[in-house]
Design a protein around this motif. Sequence first.
Motif, PDB file in Angstrom:
ATOM      1  N   ALA A 127      16.276   6.116 -18.635  1.00  0.00           N
ATOM      2  CA  ALA A 127      17.338   5.538 -17.660  1.00  0.00           C
ATOM      3  C   ALA A 127      17.447   4.105 -17.601  1.00  0.00           C
ATOM      4  N   VAL A 128      16.304   3.575 -18.175  1.00  0.00           N
ATOM      5  CA  VAL A 128      16.483   2.129 -18.292  1.00  0.00           C
ATOM      6  C   VAL A 128      17.207   1.532 -19.336  1.00  0.00           C
ATOM      7  N   TYR A 129      17.738   2.400 -20.317  1.00  0.00           N
ATOM      8  CA  TYR A 129      18.608   2.063 -21.208  1.00  0.00           C
ATOM      9  C   TYR A 129      19.805   2.200 -21.249  1.00  0.00           C
ATOM     10  N   GLY A 130      20.375   2.912 -20.117  1.00  0.00           N
ATOM     11  CA  GLY A 130      21.875   3.128 -19.797  1.00  0.00           C
ATOM     12  C   GLY A 130      22.588   3.685 -21.091  1.00  0.00           C
ATOM     13  N   SER A 131      23.575   3.345 -21.202  1.00  0.00           N
ATOM     14  CA  SER A 131      24.384   3.861 -22.585  1.00  0.00           C
ATOM     15  C   SER A 131      24.145   2.983 -23.791  1.00  0.00           C
ATOM     16  N   PRO A 132      23.144   3.556 -24.500  1.00  0.00           N
ATOM     17  CA  PRO A 132      22.562   2.688 -25.594  1.00  0.00           C
ATOM     18  C   PRO A 132      23.748   2.304 -26.647  1.00  0.00           C
ATOM     19  N   LYS A 133      23.425   1.148 -27.422  1.00  0.00           N
ATOM     20  CA  LYS A 133      24.369   0.923 -28.559  1.00  0.00           C
ATOM     21  C   LYS A 133      23.709   1.652 -29.750  1.00  0.00           C
ATOM     22  N   GLN A 134      22.363   2.006 -29.930  1.00  0.00           N
ATOM     23  CA  GLN A 134      21.851   2.508 -31.052  1.00  0.00           C
ATOM     24  C   GLN A 134      20.873   3.668 -30.690  1.00  0.00           C
ATOM     25  N   VAL A 135      21.512   4.719 -31.417  1.00  0.00           N
ATOM     26  CA  VAL A 135      20.609   6.249 -31.350  1.00  0.00           C
ATOM     27  C   VAL A 135      20.094   6.629 -32.526  1.00  0.00           C
ATOM     28  N   PRO A 136      18.976   7.060 -32.654  1.00  0.00           N
ATOM     29  CA  PRO A 136      17.942   7.088 -31.807  1.00  0.00           C
ATOM     30  C   PRO A 136      17.546   5.732 -31.309  1.00  0.00           C
ATOM     31  N   ILE A 137      16.961   5.711 -29.949  1.00  0.00           N
ATOM     32  CA  ILE A 137      16.846   4.634 -29.223  1.00  0.00           C
ATOM     33  C   ILE A 137      15.536   4.014 -29.372  1.00  0.00           C
ATOM     34  N   PRO A 138      15.228   2.829 -29.874  1.00  0.00           N
ATOM     35  CA  PRO A 138      14.003   2.275 -29.930  1.00  0.00           C
ATOM     36  C   PRO A 138      13.546   1.625 -28.546  1.00  0.00           C
ATOM     37  N   GLU A 139      12.324   1.150 -28.578  1.00  0.00           N
ATOM     38  CA  GLU A 139      11.763   0.549 -27.159  1.00  0.00           C
ATOM     39  C   GLU A 139      12.282  -0.754 -27.236  1.00  0.00           C
ATOM     40  N   THR A 140      12.759  -1.386 -28.411  1.00  0.00           N
ATOM     41  CA  THR A 140      13.195  -2.708 -28.170  1.00  0.00           C
ATOM     42  C   THR A 140      14.542  -2.675 -27.832  1.00  0.00           C
ATOM     43  N   ALA A 141      15.340  -1.677 -27.396  1.00  0.00           N
ATOM     44  CA  ALA A 141      16.599  -1.643 -27.095  1.00  0.00           C
ATOM     45  C   ALA A 141      16.973  -2.339 -25.781  1.00  0.00           C
ATOM     46  N   ARG A 142      18.128  -2.920 -25.725  1.00  0.00           N
ATOM     47  CA  ARG A 142      18.404  -3.616 -24.511  1.00  0.00           C
ATOM     48  C   ARG A 142      18.277  -2.659 -23.268  1.00  0.00           C
ATOM     49  N   LEU A 143      17.578  -3.408 -21.859  1.00  0.00           N
ATOM     50  CA  LEU A 143      17.673  -2.521 -20.934  1.00  0.00           C
ATOM     51  C   LEU A 143      18.756  -2.942 -20.109  1.00  0.00           C
ATOM     52  N   PHE A 144      19.765  -1.872 -19.946  1.00  0.00           N
ATOM     53  CA  PHE A 144      20.761  -2.120 -19.098  1.00  0.00           C
ATOM     54  C   PHE A 144      21.426  -0.685 -18.487  1.00  0.00           C
ATOM     55  N   PRO A 145      20.386  -0.364 -17.206  1.00  0.00           N
ATOM     56  CA  PRO A 145      20.622   0.898 -16.592  1.00  0.00           C
ATOM     57  C   PRO A 145      22.233   1.111 -15.979  1.00  0.00           C
ATOM     58  N   THR A 146      22.326   2.301 -15.851  1.00  0.00           N
ATOM     59  CA  THR A 146      23.945   2.567 -15.595  1.00  0.00           C
ATOM     60  C   THR A 146      23.843   3.209 -14.091  1.00  0.00           C
ATOM     61  N   ASN A 147      22.567   3.463 -13.628  1.00  0.00           N
ATOM     62  CA  ASN A 147      22.419   4.150 -12.290  1.00  0.00           C
ATOM     63  C   ASN A 147      21.379   3.197 -11.389  1.00  0.00           C
ATOM     64  N   TYR A 148      21.215   3.410 -10.296  1.00  0.00           N
ATOM     65  CA  TYR A 148      20.309   2.704  -9.580  1.00  0.00           C
ATOM     66  C   TYR A 148      18.821   3.411  -9.723  1.00  0.00           C
ATOM     67  N   TYR A 149      18.626   4.365  -9.919  1.00  0.00           N
ATOM     68  CA  TYR A 149      17.241   5.019 -10.298  1.00  0.00           C
ATOM     69  C   TYR A 149      16.738   4.177 -11.459  1.00  0.00           C
ATOM     70  N   GLY A 150      17.881   4.000 -12.564  1.00  0.00           N
ATOM     71  CA  GLY A 150      17.178   3.149 -13.597  1.00  0.00           C
ATOM     72  C   GLY A 150      16.744   1.902 -13.297  1.00  0.00           C
ATOM     73  N   VAL A 151      17.685   1.362 -12.399  1.00  0.00           N
ATOM     74  CA  VAL A 151      17.234  -0.174 -12.103  1.00  0.00           C
ATOM     75  C   VAL A 151      15.996  -0.173 -11.489  1.00  0.00           C
TER      76      VAL A 151
END
Length: 341
Positions: A127-151
Amino acid sequence: MSLNEASKKAVLVTGGAGYIGSHAVKVLCDSGFTVTVVDNLSAGHLAAVDVRARFEEMDLGDLAGLCDVMERGRFDAVMHFAGSIEVGLSMKEPDLFFRNNVVCGQNLLEAMRRAGCGNIVFSSTAAVYGSPKQVPIPETARLFPTNYYGVTKMLFEELLKSYEVFYGINYIALRYFNAAGADSSGNLGEAHDPETHLIPLVLRAAAGGFAADSPAKTAPLKIFGTDYDTPDGTCIRDYIHVTDLVKAHVLALDYLLRNGKSDVFNLANGKGFSVREVISAAEKVTGKKIPYKDAARREGDPPVLIADCSKAKKVLGWEPVHSSLEEIIASAHKWHSSQNR
Ligand SMILES: NC(=O)c1ccc[n+]([C@@H]2O[C@H](COP(=O)([O-])OP(=O)(O)OC[C@H]3O[C@@H](n4cnc5c(N)ncnc54)[C@H](O)[C@@H]3O)[C@@H](O)[C@H]2O)c1
């Protein structure tokens, strides 16, 4: 780490009465670690705690109590599973999530600092990734959660970085995708209340837990969103067997104790299954037709979440072995059937 080495190591497990924590406690005890569990039983079950572990009923908000447990236990490391986990609730009660996942987490780090415990393995989330731009998601992807749990999970990862820099506490943050399945013994499984995870809900529907059109039942199985840009229109998620997940925790702990190097790893299978595929696999496993209703999309649900897990495989030497969807569902079914869930 050999069994002899492990048996000299003491580990504090927070949330060890919960779903994933209880599986981790079992595998740590099997591997020869001396385990103490701290859990307030707000969502966990005392019966799920391995009898070989010491149990302390305590809330992580109790800093003095935690410091006392940490002082007495002289722990080599902490595994931190405790937290609030329902994504929907996090959007309604963000204060509760901030307190439990961030403030209580900081109490734990404080107690570790004061007792001189320098290693922690943390349950983070995709959930820390939110809606990822790149799939499969690497650990280096931007962190942009879309819910407060992820935040809150992202904020705790930040706290971990600070405690490493300022106080030398080393950490491994494990970002799990969708944990599912149950221990092969049939004695441990997923028992959340309320349950929000797809596989237990599908199995409950298969067992007749709620009929799609029954007015008496308020929660029929729903497919949230059937018009996504995916082959069958439903969301795709990456499911990981809880046994594979906790095996990765022991490898991460070993890595931390040997190398003292902080890091972040995705944990999943690297394969995605749609909601409809999960339902149809569960129909095969249970031999039952599963009733469901199509429903509107939920806000903040990304269409596809699939992990790039190559880093955990390369660095930790981890390899998931229970990766077929049918096997994951069958193990959960075995446990749910034994519990009449
Ligand atoms: N289940 C998943 O698919 C999944 C996916 C990604 C991340 N995670 C993370 O993994 C961890 C474990 O998840 P789970 O599914 O086992 O959840 P769970 O609710 O079954 O277990 C959490 C445990 O923590 C305890 N707890 C909560 N707040 C506490 C507090 N303040 N003090 C003491 N104990 C407290 C609860 O009683 C419970 O036993 C969580 O941090 C969750 O965010 C889970």
